[in-house]
Motif scaffolding. Structure first.
Motif, PDB file in Angstrom:
ATOM      1  N   GLN A   1       0.832  -1.185   0.000  1.00  0.00           N
ATOM      2  CA  GLN A   1       0.000   0.000   0.000  1.00  0.00           C
ATOM      3  C   GLN A   1       0.878   1.250   0.000  1.00  0.00           C
ATOM      4  OE1 GLN A   1      -3.325  -0.128  -0.265  1.00  0.00           O
ATOM      5  NE2 GLN A   1      -3.270  -2.372  -0.252  1.00  0.00           N
TER       6      GLN A   1
ATOM      7  N   HIS B   1     -10.235   1.513  -4.216  1.00  0.00           N
ATOM      8  CA  HIS B   1      -8.985   1.303  -3.495  1.00  0.00           C
ATOM      9  C   HIS B   1      -8.211   2.596  -3.273  1.00  0.00           C
ATOM     10  CE1 HIS B   1      -9.944  -2.763  -4.878  1.00  0.00           C
ATOM     11  NE2 HIS B   1      -9.167  -3.197  -3.909  1.00  0.00           N
TER      12      HIS B   1
ATOM     13  N   ASP C   1      -7.523   5.527  -1.077  1.00  0.00           N
ATOM     14  CA  ASP C   1      -7.675   5.944   0.320  1.00  0.00           C
ATOM     15  C   ASP C   1      -7.095   7.350   0.473  1.00  0.00           C
ATOM     16  OD1 ASP C   1      -7.540   6.406   3.040  1.00  0.00           O
ATOM     17  OD2 ASP C   1      -6.924   4.360   3.542  1.00  0.00           O
TER      18      ASP C   1
ATOM     19  N   LYS D   1      -6.934   9.487   2.885  1.00  0.00           N
ATOM     20  CA  LYS D   1      -6.168   9.750   4.109  1.00  0.00           C
ATOM     21  C   LYS D   1      -4.779   9.114   4.027  1.00  0.00           C
ATOM     22  CE  LYS D   1      -6.216   9.466   9.136  1.00  0.00           C
ATOM     23  NZ  LYS D   1      -4.792   9.088   9.176  1.00  0.00           N
TER      24      LYS D   1
END
Length: 210
Positions: free
Chosen positions: A35, A53, A55, A57
Motif C-alpha cells: 500500500q 482502493h 484511500d 487519508k
C-alpha cells in the motif's frame, strides 16, 4: 542500461489481474504488493488505483512524509484528480494511455555535483562516469527513494534478488567502490550516507559534515 520501475496496482480483482499481465508482458516494471502508506523505502515509482482502493487519508499521509510516487486513478466517469492524485484515466481506456500516464514523470536525482537520470550518472562537465551494472542499479534504487533511507535488506532484494536471510558483504563492497568513485573523501562520505541499517542519497544542500 535499463532498470525496471516499481509499480503497485490496487484495483478490483479482474481489472488488477488484467493489468498485472499486461505490465508484466512489457518487462519494464517490477510489480510489487503493498500500500502507498508504507515507509519511504517501500514507496514505488508509480501506483495505479481504482476508486474503491483510493484511500485519500493514506495518500495524504504518504505525501506528508515526502512520498513522490506518481499516482494514477482509474474512474468510472470524468472527474478532476483528487488531492494527491497525479492523473485520472476514465473507463473505458486504452492500455497505452495508462502506460503513458505513469511514465510521464521519470525518476531523477542529484548525487552531490553529479546528475543521475535514466540510469546514467554525469559530471557537471557532461561527461558520463563509468559505473558497473550493479553500481548503477544501487544508485537507481536509492534515487527512487527520494532521499529516504533504503535498508540493506531492500537493496539486496531489489538489486541482487536475495532473500532476507542472505549473509553477504557484496553490498558493502559495492558501496565502498561507489564512494571511491564519487566522494571527495570516501572515508567521510558526503553524498552516499549510511543511515541505520541502510543507505540514502544526501541532498546537495545538506551540510557536508553531517
Amino acid at each position: 542500461m535499463f532498470f525496471p520501475r516499481a509499480l503497485i496496482i490496487a484495483a478490483e480483482p479482474q481489472l488488477r489481474a488484467t493489468l498485472v499481465e499486461q505490465f508484466a508482458a512489457l518487462g519494464r516494471y517490477a510489480l510489487r504488493d503493498g500500500q502507498l502508506g508504507a515507509p519511504g523505502e517501500d514507496w514505488p515509482d508509480a501506483a495505479i488505483v481504482d476508486e474503491a482502493h483510493c484511500d485519500p487519508k493514506a495518500l495524504a499521509d504518504a505525501r506528508a512524509q515526502g512520498c513522490t510516487t506518481r499516482v494514477v486513478l482509474i474512474t468510472n466517469g470524468p472527474k478532476s484528480p483528487p488531492q494527491g492524485v497525479d492523473a485520472v484515466v476514465t473507463r473505458p481506456f486504452r492500455f497505452a494511455e495508462l502506460v503513458a500516464l505513469i511514465d510521464s514523470a521519470p525518476s531523477r536525482a542529484a548525487v552531490g555535483p553529479y546528475h543521475f537520470e535514466a540510469g546514467e550518472l554525469r559530471a557537471p562537465s557532461g561527461a558520463r562516469l563509468k559505473l558497473t551494472e550493479k553500481e548503477t542499479a544501487i544508485l537507481a534504487r536509492l534515487a527512487r527513494a527520494h532521499g529516504a533511507t533504503v535498508s540493506r535488506a531492500a537493496l539486496l532484494r531489489d538489486v541482487w534478488g536475495y532473500g532476507p536471510n542472505m549473509s553477504t558483504r557484496t553490498l558493502e563492497t559495492h558501496i565502498h567502490r561507489l564512494r571511491r568513485k564519487l566522494e571527495p573523501s570516501p572515508e567521510r562520505p558526503r553524498w552516499i550516507k549510511t543511515q541505520g541499517d541502510g543507505y540514502r542519497l544526501a541532498a546537495s544542500e545538506e551540510d557536508p559534515a553531517s
